[in-house]
Write a protein that holds these residues in place. Structure first.
Motif, PDB file in Angstrom:
ATOM      1  N   THR A 104     -26.918  -8.201  20.105  1.00  0.00           N
ATOM      2  CA  THR A 104     -28.034  -9.109  19.811  1.00  0.00           C
ATOM      3  C   THR A 104     -27.552 -10.320  19.021  1.00  0.00           C
ATOM      4  N   LEU A 105     -26.767 -10.071  17.988  1.00  0.00           N
ATOM      5  CA  LEU A 105     -26.258 -11.171  17.170  1.00  0.00           C
ATOM      6  C   LEU A 105     -25.355 -12.093  17.980  1.00  0.00           C
ATOM      7  N   ARG A 153     -27.010 -14.739  20.104  1.00  0.00           N
ATOM      8  CA  ARG A 153     -27.628 -15.881  19.418  1.00  0.00           C
ATOM      9  C   ARG A 153     -26.629 -16.969  19.067  1.00  0.00           C
ATOM     10  N   GLN A 154     -25.370 -16.604  18.911  1.00  0.00           N
ATOM     11  CA  GLN A 154     -24.355 -17.578  18.519  1.00  0.00           C
ATOM     12  C   GLN A 154     -22.976 -17.068  18.884  1.00  0.00           C
TER      13      GLN A 154
END
Length: 135
Positions: free
Chosen positions: A63-64, A67-68
């Motif tokens: 998930t993290l 995002r980036q």
């Protein structure tokens, strides 16, 4: 944990055996990061794996990373610290709520929906009728 628990599996594989399932799950999700952790960081990771489990840590990392851009697994260590412990074996998941929120009252689809103005009109008419009946 023994002092050698964070030792790499071999000179060509820097990942300790206890972390291999986590690394494999994250890599299988097409998240490629460096695993150049220090001995102390491997120990922290081992404790997090015992506390929250491989699945929870892997899901959170994916998930993290979505995002980036993440280049090192070191980035995940801080985020993993705040994860809750894994549920105890045999724990039954909570039943899903009927709607988007537990405090939502489901409406009867067979009944026509009336707006606030119509409802207010009905309440006012009922109040006036009650006042006339008293006179």
């Amino acid at each position: 944990m023994s002092e050698g628990a964070y030792a790499p599996a071999s000179l060509t594989d820097p990942i300790p055996p206890f972390a291999r399932p986590l690394v494999d799950k994250i890599t299988a999700a097409d998240v490629f990061v460096g695993w150049d952790l220090t001995a102390g960081e491997w120990l922290r990771l081992d404790a997090m794996l015992k506390r929250s489990g491989v699945d929870m840590l892997a899901r959170h990392a994916v998930t993290l990373a979505g995002r980036q851009t993440v280049s090192s697994a070191r980035y995940f260590l801080r985020a993993w610290t705040s994860l809750p412990p894994a549920p105890t074996a045999g724990t039954v998941p909570a039943a899903p709520t009927a709607g988007p929120s537990a405090d939502v009252i489901r409406l009867d689809p067979s009944q026509p929906r009336r707006g606030r103005v119509a409802q207010s009109t009905d309440h006012l008419a009922a109040a006036l009728a009650a006042m006339e009946a008293q006179q």
